[in-house]
Motif scaffolding. Structure first.
Motif, PDB file in Angstrom:
ATOM      1  N   ASP A   1      48.633  43.608 -74.214  1.00 14.78           N
ATOM      2  CA  ASP A   1      47.593  42.493 -74.888  1.00 14.78           C
ATOM      3  C   ASP A   1      46.820  43.452 -75.597  1.00 14.78           C
ATOM      4  O   ASP A   1      45.938  44.255 -75.291  1.00 14.78           O
ATOM      5  CB  ASP A   1      46.808  41.851 -73.698  1.00 14.78           C
TER       6      ASP A   1
ATOM      7  N   SER B   1      50.313  41.199 -78.247  1.00 20.22           N
ATOM      8  CA  SER B   1      49.413  39.863 -78.735  1.00 20.22           C
ATOM      9  C   SER B   1      48.543  40.636 -79.746  1.00 20.22           C
ATOM     10  O   SER B   1      48.313  41.567 -80.125  1.00 20.22           O
ATOM     11  CB  SER B   1      48.674  39.753 -77.513  1.00 20.22           C
TER      12      SER B   1
ATOM     13  N   ILE C   1      44.169  44.908 -77.949  1.00 16.36           N
ATOM     14  CA  ILE C   1      42.935  44.485 -78.536  1.00 16.36           C
ATOM     15  C   ILE C   1      42.796  46.013 -79.179  1.00 16.36           C
ATOM     16  O   ILE C   1      42.682  47.024 -78.811  1.00 16.36           O
ATOM     17  CB  ILE C   1      41.992  44.661 -77.163  1.00 16.36           C
TER      18      ILE C   1
ATOM     19  N   ASN D   1      45.099  39.617 -79.734  1.00 12.88           N
ATOM     20  CA  ASN D   1      43.908  39.199 -78.907  1.00 12.88           C
ATOM     21  C   ASN D   1      42.744  38.627 -79.653  1.00 12.88           C
ATOM     22  O   ASN D   1      42.531  39.299 -80.782  1.00 12.88           O
ATOM     23  CB  ASN D   1      43.640  40.425 -77.915  1.00 12.88           C
TER      24      ASN D   1
ATOM     25  N   HIS E   1      46.658  46.866 -71.705  1.00 13.24           N
ATOM     26  CA  HIS E   1      45.890  47.130 -72.971  1.00 13.24           C
ATOM     27  C   HIS E   1      46.208  48.409 -73.286  1.00 13.24           C
ATOM     28  O   HIS E   1      45.684  49.410 -72.761  1.00 13.24           O
ATOM     29  CB  HIS E   1      44.548  46.786 -72.685  1.00 13.24           C
TER      30      HIS E   1
ATOM     31  N   SER F   1      41.507  35.547 -75.630  1.00 10.93           N
ATOM     32  CA  SER F   1      40.832  36.631 -74.624  1.00 10.93           C
ATOM     33  C   SER F   1      40.340  35.845 -73.238  1.00 10.93           C
ATOM     34  O   SER F   1      40.883  36.434 -71.965  1.00 10.93           O
ATOM     35  CB  SER F   1      39.761  37.408 -75.295  1.00 10.93           C
TER      36      SER F   1
ATOM     37  N   HIS G   1      48.831  34.012 -73.400  1.00  9.07           N
ATOM     38  CA  HIS G   1      48.304  34.916 -72.500  1.00  9.07           C
ATOM     39  C   HIS G   1      46.847  35.154 -72.507  1.00  9.07           C
ATOM     40  O   HIS G   1      46.073  35.085 -73.598  1.00  9.07           O
ATOM     41  CB  HIS G   1      48.713  36.410 -72.882  1.00  9.07           C
ATOM     42  N   ILE G   2      46.132  34.763 -71.278  1.00  5.18           N
ATOM     43  CA  ILE G   2      44.554  34.500 -71.191  1.00  5.18           C
ATOM     44  C   ILE G   2      44.131  35.288 -69.983  1.00  5.18           C
ATOM     45  O   ILE G   2      44.735  35.123 -69.110  1.00  5.18           O
ATOM     46  CB  ILE G   2      44.353  32.868 -71.648  1.00  5.18           C
ATOM     47  N   HIS G   3      42.970  35.918 -70.271  1.00  2.00           N
ATOM     48  CA  HIS G   3      42.315  36.340 -68.880  1.00  2.00           C
ATOM     49  C   HIS G   3      41.458  35.175 -68.343  1.00  2.00           C
ATOM     50  O   HIS G   3      40.795  34.591 -69.089  1.00  2.00           O
ATOM     51  CB  HIS G   3      41.091  37.278 -69.225  1.00  2.00           C
TER      52      HIS G   3
ATOM     53  N   HIS H   1      50.990  42.644 -67.681  1.00  4.66           N
ATOM     54  CA  HIS H   1      49.477  42.677 -68.486  1.00  4.66           C
ATOM     55  C   HIS H   1      48.840  44.328 -68.406  1.00  4.66           C
ATOM     56  O   HIS H   1      48.814  45.052 -67.494  1.00  4.66           O
ATOM     57  CB  HIS H   1      48.675  42.046 -67.519  1.00  4.66           C
TER      58      HIS H   1
ATOM     59  N   ALA I   1      47.128  35.210 -77.886  1.00  2.00           N
ATOM     60  CA  ALA I   1      46.421  35.747 -76.636  1.00  2.00           C
ATOM     61  C   ALA I   1      44.853  35.571 -76.926  1.00  2.00           C
ATOM     62  O   ALA I   1      44.214  36.555 -77.117  1.00  2.00           O
ATOM     63  CB  ALA I   1      46.835  37.167 -76.348  1.00  2.00           C
TER      64      ALA I   1
END
Ligand SMILES: [Zn+2]
Length: 513
Positions: A126, A155, A128, A157, A68, A218, A243-245, A66, A216
């Motif tokens: 991920d 991703s 963004i 995102n 960014h 978010s 993939h997700i927070h 993980h 993904a």
């Protein structure tokens, strides 16, 4: 092309040996490991590259589950902010222009270089982009990872709800004119995200045989129900990661109760989107039934102990997750909340952090468990379990060769403990991805680090001064988000956290309303 590691110490992390060191000949043929055999038994053919294994250790490459890359330009910029206030600055809502593609390229190369030099052969980025992601910008990220020679899952995102609808009490606390300013720029629709993702899959998925596109959303509270469900169907169709927070902060734990009358994991489970393809970043504020649901679904948690400490987010219930059979991977998270992509830092933090959550030392994570999360756990979280994460015949030759004559490995005690508690990447001699040498003598072979950094030093200041102006604009939100943070932290939740975390949060009377 074959490479023979002759008579080398191996920590294979495979099913047979686990983390137990042994000595072997390791034969790499093309992009894969062909053989692990007794020392001195693999016949050398003309044209083979032979590496003498004396005083050397080979391990699988580390996997960063993980991060960014967007945040790489904010290394060293912030301190002492909880997620909800930090996000206002790292991911400003108002007043931001898209980053020039050259800067996206350089920033991603910097992440790749730092990762490779630290023994990381595979990342999940991920991706963004603020204020929004374009296929061109994402293509630039893929280009950079392809160039650097690293394995990467990148991703699209997506946040597709208005920002103030994603945080409890925001619409109530913020002045209406500020809410209106946020709403003036509506997020992409579900159909737009699906179309973006289908095109990204066509353009980027499986590029160079080692790059994948990741779906993904978010976070559950940041996306509409129809997007969460449709995105999961698309991930099933392409067997790509979802993939997700989830439950990084206490505010998010309160969000589940406020928005859905459920935990965020319970909500996702109810939507049917938890599966062996889903990786939940963070997973701190989990209930016991959340953990059972994750285990039942075969989902993974990407645990980010450094970022979680920097943002004061809490401590993930690592022992409970492992006991329940949930796959745990490790991540650095972005360069703004952790200030580096060095996985050796993350490994050490993961091994240390949980020891202060309970005096019951039998519950503490072992060096082996942490190394497993940093290799096998990461591979499984990215749908790469049969490809990388261990040294075994048939797997990709993604590996790290350490010089054992360094301070970090002297005198040689338990090599696993040396790796987790003492090594910081400075003993790395070679790193291979797909059997190709991408780091030699501590230097990246496919990108010139000095040139990347020199250009960044030239281009970044202008971006950062523009970013500084965006920060100023977004500080208008800060008092309201400080109040949201305070209010949520004061809520008593029926959550059984790892001892120390719960005690610290719930006992803080100053946060009580
Ligand atoms: Zn994250």
């Amino acid at each position: 092309m074959r490479t023979l590691l002759r008579d080398i110490t191996v920590i294979a992390m495979d099913d047979e040996h686990g983390s137990e060191p042994f000595t072997a000949d390791v034969l790499i043929d093309g992009d894969r490991i062909a053989e692990l055999a007794a020392p001195g038994t693999v016949a050398r053919l003309p044209g083979d590259t032979v590496i003498a294994g004396r005083d050397r250790l080979v391990t699988p490459g580390l996997i960063n589950a993980h991060l960014h890359s967007w945040e790489a330009l904010f290394r060293g910029r912030y301190d002492n902010l909880p997620l909800e206030l930090w996000m206002l600055l790292s991911y400003p809502i108002l007043g931001l222009n898209p980053l020039p593609e050259r800067l996206i390229h350089l920033r991603t190369l910097m992440v790749a270089i730092e990762s490779l030099k630290n023994g990381v052969t595979c990342v999940l980025d991920d991706v963004i982009e603020s204020p929004g992601q374009s296929l061109e910008a994402l293509g630039t990220v893929f280009d950079a990872y392809e160039q650097a020679g690293i394995r990467a899952n990148c991703s699209g995102n997506i946040v597709n709800r208005d920002f103030t609808d994603t945080i409890p009490f925001a619409n109530e606390l913020l002045p209406p004119e500020l809410v209106a300013r946020v709403r003036a720029d509506p997020p992409p629709s579900t159909e737009e995200y699906l179309e973006f993702s289908r095109e990204a899959l066509r353009r980027f998925d499986h590029r160079a045989g080692r790059l994948r596109y990741v779906i993904a959303p978010s976070g559950p509270q940041r996306c509409t129900e129809d997007l969460l469900v449709a995105a999961n169907e698309l991930s099933l169709e392409h067997d790509t990661t979802y993939h997700i927070h989830v439950l990084e902060t206490k505010v998010q734990a309160v969000t589940g109760q406020e928005f859905y009358g459920d935990t965020l994991v319970g909500y996702l489970d109810g939507l049917g989107v938890l599966s062996e393809r889903s990786t939940l970043a963070h997973g701190i504020w989990l209930t016991d039934s959340d953990i059972e649901a994750l285990a039942r679904a075969g989902a993974s948690i990407a645990h980010n102990p450094i970022s979680n400490q920097k943002l004061g987010a809490g401590i993930a219930p690592l022992r409970k997750l492992l006991d329940a059979g949930v796959n745990v991977a490790l991540g650095s998270d972005g360069g703004s909340s952790s200030d580096s992509a060095r996985m050796f830092d993350v490994i050490k933090a993961a091994a240390l952090l949980h020891k202060i959550t309970t005096p019951d030392y039998e519950q503490w994570p072992s060096a082996t468990e942490v190394l497993w999360a940093a290799t096998r756990g990461g591979a499984r979280s990215m749908r790469l379990a049969g490809e990388t994460g261990a040294l075994a015949p048939g797997l990709k030759a993604d590996l790290v060769i350490f010089d054992l004559r360094t301070i970090n490995f002297t005198p040689r005690n338990d090599l696993r403990n040396h790796l987790v508690y003492s090594e910081n990447g400075s003993s790395i001699e070679q790193v291979m991805v797909d059997g190709r040498v991408v780091v030699r003598d501590g230097v990246c072979t496919l990108v010139t680090e000095a040139a990347v950094l020199a250009e960044l030093r030239e281009l970044a200041p202008e971006f950062l001064s523009r970013h500084g102006r965006a920060e100023e604009i977004n500080r208008v939100f800060a008092p309201y988000f400080a109040e949201i943070h305070r209010r949520c932290c004061a809520v008593a939740l029926p959550i059984n956290l790892s001892g120390g975390a719960e005690a610290a949060w719930l006992a803080d009377e100053r946060l009580r309303a």
